[in-house]
Write an enzyme that holds these catalytic residues in place. Structure first.
Site, PDB file in Angstrom:
ATOM      1  N   CYS A  53      -7.900 101.123  44.264  1.00 28.64           N
ATOM      2  CA  CYS A  53      -7.149 100.160  44.373  1.00 28.64           C
ATOM      3  C   CYS A  53      -6.552  99.689  43.466  1.00 28.64           C
ATOM      4  CB  CYS A  53      -8.316  99.238  45.376  1.00 28.64           C
ATOM      5  SG  CYS A  53      -7.971  97.195  46.430  1.00 28.64           S
ATOM      6  N   CYS A  57     -11.031  93.662  40.939  1.00 28.01           N
ATOM      7  CA  CYS A  57     -12.552  93.767  41.111  1.00 28.01           C
ATOM      8  C   CYS A  57     -13.509  94.448  40.143  1.00 28.01           C
ATOM      9  CB  CYS A  57     -13.187  93.909  42.396  1.00 28.01           C
ATOM     10  SG  CYS A  57     -11.722  93.329  43.646  1.00 28.01           S
ATOM     11  N   CYS A  60     -16.449  96.658  41.692  1.00 35.55           N
ATOM     12  CA  CYS A  60     -15.687  97.438  42.868  1.00 35.55           C
ATOM     13  C   CYS A  60     -15.656  98.534  42.415  1.00 35.55           C
ATOM     14  CB  CYS A  60     -15.144  96.663  43.457  1.00 35.55           C
ATOM     15  SG  CYS A  60     -14.621  98.079  45.163  1.00 35.55           S
ATOM     16  N   CYS A  97     -17.753  98.222  61.296  1.00 40.63           N
ATOM     17  CA  CYS A  97     -16.479  97.649  60.079  1.00 40.63           C
ATOM     18  C   CYS A  97     -16.024  98.702  59.472  1.00 40.63           C
ATOM     19  CB  CYS A  97     -17.586  96.753  59.335  1.00 40.63           C
ATOM     20  SG  CYS A  97     -16.606  96.220  58.686  1.00 40.63           S
ATOM     21  N   CYS A 129     -14.910  94.393  63.787  1.00 35.17           N
ATOM     22  CA  CYS A 129     -14.907  94.190  62.337  1.00 35.17           C
ATOM     23  C   CYS A 129     -13.811  94.483  61.571  1.00 35.17           C
ATOM     24  CB  CYS A 129     -15.695  93.387  61.154  1.00 35.17           C
ATOM     25  SG  CYS A 129     -15.278  92.737  60.220  1.00 35.17           S
ATOM     26  N   CYS A 189     -16.019  85.857  58.572  1.00 41.70           N
ATOM     27  CA  CYS A 189     -17.048  86.594  58.234  1.00 41.70           C
ATOM     28  C   CYS A 189     -16.354  86.453  56.592  1.00 41.70           C
ATOM     29  CB  CYS A 189     -16.612  88.544  58.193  1.00 41.70           C
ATOM     30  SG  CYS A 189     -18.009  89.223  57.147  1.00 41.70           S
ATOM     31  N   ARG A 261     -26.026  87.677  57.285  1.00 41.72           N
ATOM     32  CA  ARG A 261     -26.207  89.076  56.788  1.00 41.72           C
ATOM     33  C   ARG A 261     -26.989  89.797  55.097  1.00 41.72           C
ATOM     34  NH1 ARG A 261     -23.812  90.410  61.764  1.00 41.72           N
ATOM     35  NH2 ARG A 261     -21.633  89.343  62.613  1.00 41.72           N
TER      36      ARG A 261
HETATM   37  N1  SAM Z   1     -10.314  95.918  49.978  1.00 40.19           N
HETATM   38  C1  SAM Z   1     -11.063  94.508  50.532  1.00 40.19           C
HETATM   39  C2  SAM Z   1     -10.715  93.562  50.111  1.00 40.19           C
HETATM   40  O1  SAM Z   1     -11.676  93.345  48.911  1.00 40.19           O
HETATM   41  O2  SAM Z   1     -11.032  92.528  50.853  1.00 40.19           O
HETATM   42  C3  SAM Z   1     -11.922  95.293  51.472  1.00 40.19           C
HETATM   43  C4  SAM Z   1     -12.891  95.823  51.065  1.00 40.19           C
HETATM   44  S1  SAM Z   1     -14.063  95.305  49.529  1.00 40.19           S
HETATM   45  C5  SAM Z   1     -14.605  96.031  49.335  1.00 40.19           C
HETATM   46  C6  SAM Z   1     -15.004  94.183  51.039  1.00 40.19           C
HETATM   47  C7  SAM Z   1     -16.519  93.704  49.932  1.00 40.19           C
HETATM   48  O3  SAM Z   1     -16.822  93.948  49.273  1.00 40.19           O
HETATM   49  C8  SAM Z   1     -15.530  92.777  48.795  1.00 40.19           C
HETATM   50  O4  SAM Z   1     -15.488  91.706  48.912  1.00 40.19           O
HETATM   51  C9  SAM Z   1     -17.054  92.710  47.803  1.00 40.19           C
HETATM   52  O5  SAM Z   1     -17.497  91.348  48.297  1.00 40.19           O
HETATM   53  C10 SAM Z   1     -17.209  93.402  48.499  1.00 40.19           C
HETATM   54  N2  SAM Z   1     -18.206  94.258  47.724  1.00 40.19           N
HETATM   55  C11 SAM Z   1     -17.249  95.429  46.623  1.00 40.19           C
HETATM   56  N3  SAM Z   1     -18.434  96.274  45.511  1.00 40.19           N
HETATM   57  C12 SAM Z   1     -19.408  95.580  45.473  1.00 40.19           C
HETATM   58  C13 SAM Z   1     -20.236  95.776  44.868  1.00 40.19           C
HETATM   59  N4  SAM Z   1     -20.613  97.103  44.660  1.00 40.19           N
HETATM   60  N5  SAM Z   1     -21.316  95.691  45.040  1.00 40.19           N
HETATM   61  C14 SAM Z   1     -21.536  94.414  45.925  1.00 40.19           C
HETATM   62  N6  SAM Z   1     -20.774  94.172  47.198  1.00 40.19           N
HETATM   63  C15 SAM Z   1     -19.815  94.639  47.627  1.00 40.19           C
HETATM   64  C1  DTB Z   2     -19.525  92.965  52.869  1.00 41.08           C
HETATM   65  O1  DTB Z   2     -19.312  91.597  52.310  1.00 41.08           O
HETATM   66  N1  DTB Z   2     -20.312  94.134  52.552  1.00 41.08           N
HETATM   67  C2  DTB Z   2     -20.222  94.951  53.185  1.00 41.08           C
HETATM   68  C3  DTB Z   2     -18.936  94.215  53.879  1.00 41.08           C
HETATM   69  N2  DTB Z   2     -18.485  93.050  53.525  1.00 41.08           N
HETATM   70  C4  DTB Z   2     -17.851  95.008  54.017  1.00 41.08           C
HETATM   71  C5  DTB Z   2     -19.584  96.226  52.398  1.00 41.08           C
HETATM   72  C6  DTB Z   2     -20.889  96.359  51.090  1.00 41.08           C
HETATM   73  C7  DTB Z   2     -19.918  97.027  50.091  1.00 41.08           C
HETATM   74  C8  DTB Z   2     -20.959  97.714  48.863  1.00 41.08           C
HETATM   75  C9  DTB Z   2     -20.039  98.100  47.843  1.00 41.08           C
HETATM   76  C10 DTB Z   2     -19.797 100.091  48.094  1.00 41.08           C
HETATM   77  O2  DTB Z   2     -20.508 100.464  49.106  1.00 41.08           O
HETATM   78  O3  DTB Z   2     -18.470 100.887  48.334  1.00 41.08           O
HETATM   79 FE1  SF4 Z   3      -9.966  96.490  46.154  1.00 37.73          FE
HETATM   80 FE2  SF4 Z   3     -12.581  96.669  46.082  1.00 37.73          FE
HETATM   81 FE3  SF4 Z   3     -11.761  95.073  45.042  1.00 37.73          FE
HETATM   82 FE4  SF4 Z   3     -11.606  95.720  47.371  1.00 37.73          FE
HETATM   83  S1  SF4 Z   3     -13.132  94.872  46.163  1.00 37.73           S
HETATM   84  S2  SF4 Z   3      -9.802  94.643  46.306  1.00 37.73           S
HETATM   85  S3  SF4 Z   3     -11.026  98.071  47.167  1.00 37.73           S
HETATM   86  S4  SF4 Z   3     -11.264  96.167  44.399  1.00 37.73           S
END
Ligand code: SAM
Ligand code: DTB
Ligand code: SF4
Length: 316
Positions: A53, A57, A60, A97, A129, A189, A261
């Site tokens: 990606c 973030c 992530c 989702c 979702c 959401c 949630r």
């Molecule tokens: N790329 C899209 C976005 O960022 O909107 C969708 C996927 S992203 C993984 C969805 C959400 O997962 C993020 O907005 C974040 O709040 C959560 N998330 C991602 N990595 C995480 C982590 N290591 N711990 C907790 N929440 C996480």
């Molecule tokens: C959200 O707020 N939590 C879920 C869902 N929306 C997509 C995702 C959490 C992702 C946690 C990190 C991972 O597994 O990569």
């Molecule tokens: Fe990309 Fe992860 Fe950020 Fe979603 S949370 S925009 S997957 S880097």
């Protein structure tokens, strides 16, 4: 405008900082007025496109800017998604989702494939979702027409802390997608992550922003950071459990009708803490052995935990 906002923030802080017995009592009262206190909605996630990606973030595993060890995967086939959705339904999930590691949705064959997935999951009579990154209004309308129930797009933290976590997009960008989603008639959401080095005040300011959205989100995921090795937040200290419970109770009181949630981070929580979160007004969890890329509790343990609490998976 600013006085109204600060009044809201004052009220939120008052709710949050009251003695825990009073906070929990109020949260329980509100919860019982609007929801079945025994029912917990089970949601299952599916990563339809993994890794690489372009966003940065800091939390992530999927960002190209981070050094997490992760096997990237291009957009998967609809058949694979549908078989996962059927399995999730058989395990009691009523919401499915689909998440993609995209910065934004681009029109073209990949988006068409996602629309087909949405259509097919909706036909299973599950809530559908998606979380695909930023959307334009016409894309939101197409997702709605395909049968999408909800779109997940988190604000993650306060407007002022946001820049410490993500620099490749702005808070305003996020708000615009959220607006496109609600204007298309899709349920929003939207929530955040605790444990990224933000203060309690930042968490309350996130709630203030959510409170100011029109309409307010119907679904609010409260994630605790899952620290991923190779990300800038790999060594972030874990969230104080009582702070988490307070935040959930405050969210329940501010958003009586919303689904709150208890999302990422349950693997790091004791069963007692998870129980306390459910008593404080959380009424949904993500089930299945993985979230998107990180591990989640064993589904059998989740089932047993609910049973021991005398709680049941919510039916639609
Ligand atoms: N790329 C899209 C976005 O960022 O909107 C969708 C996927 S992203 C993984 C969805 C959400 O997962 C993020 O907005 C974040 O709040 C959560 N998330 C991602 N990595 C995480 C982590 N290591 N711990 C907790 N929440 C996480
Ligand atoms: C959200 O707020 N939590 C879920 C869902 N929306 C997509 C995702 C959490 C992702 C946690 C990190 C991972 O597994 O990569
Ligand atoms: Fe990309 Fe992860 Fe950020 Fe979603 S949370 S925009 S997957 S880097």
């Amino acid at each position: 405008m600013s006085t109204t906002l600060s009044k809201t923030l004052d009220r939120i802080a008052q709710i949050y900082h009251q003695p825990l017995p009073d906070l929990l009592f109020e949260a329980q009262r509100v919860h019982r007025e609007h929801h079945d206190p025994h029912a917990v909605q089970l949601c299952t996630l599916c990563s339809i496109k993994t890794g690489l990606c372009p966003e940065d973030c800091a939390y992530c595993a999927q960002s190209v800017h981070n050094q997490a060890t992760l096997e990237p995967e291009p957009l998967i086939n609809a058949d694979e998604v549908i078989s996962q959705a059927k399995a999730a339904k058989a395990n009691g999930a009523t919401r499915f989702c689909m998440g993609a590691a995209w910065r934004e949705v681009k029109d073209g064959p990949q988006f068409e494939r996602v629309l087909d997935m949405v259509h097919q999951v909706a036909a299973l009579e599950m809530e559908v979702c998606c979380t695909l990154g930023m959307l334009q209004p016409h894309q939101a309308q197409r997702l709605k027409a395909a049968g999408l129930t909800a779109y997940n797009h988190n604000l993650d933290t306060s407007p002022s802390y946001y820049g410490q976590v993500i620099t490749t997009r702005t808070y305003q960008d996020r708000l615009e997608t959220i607006r496109a989603v609600s204007e298309a008639g899709i349920s929003v959401c939207c929530g955040g992550i605790l444990g990224m080095g933000e203060s309690i005040q930042d968490r309350l300011e996130l709630l203030e922003t959510l409170y100011g959205l029109e309409p307010t989100p119907e679904s609010i995921p409260v994630n605790c950071l899952v620290p991923v090795v190779g990300t800038p937040l790999q060594d972030a200290p874990s969230v104080d459990p009582i702070d988490l419970v307070r935040l959930i109770a405050t969210t329940r009181i501010l958003f009586p009708k919303a689904m709150v949630r208890l999302s990422a981070g349950r693997l790091q929580m004791s069963e007692e803490l998870q129980a306390l979160c459910l008593l404080a007004g959380a009424n949904s969890i993500f089930t299945g052995p993985v979230l998107l890329t990180t591990p989640n509790p064993d589904p059998n343990h989740d089932e047993k935990l609910l049973e021991r609490l005398g709680m049941v998976p919510k039916v639609l």
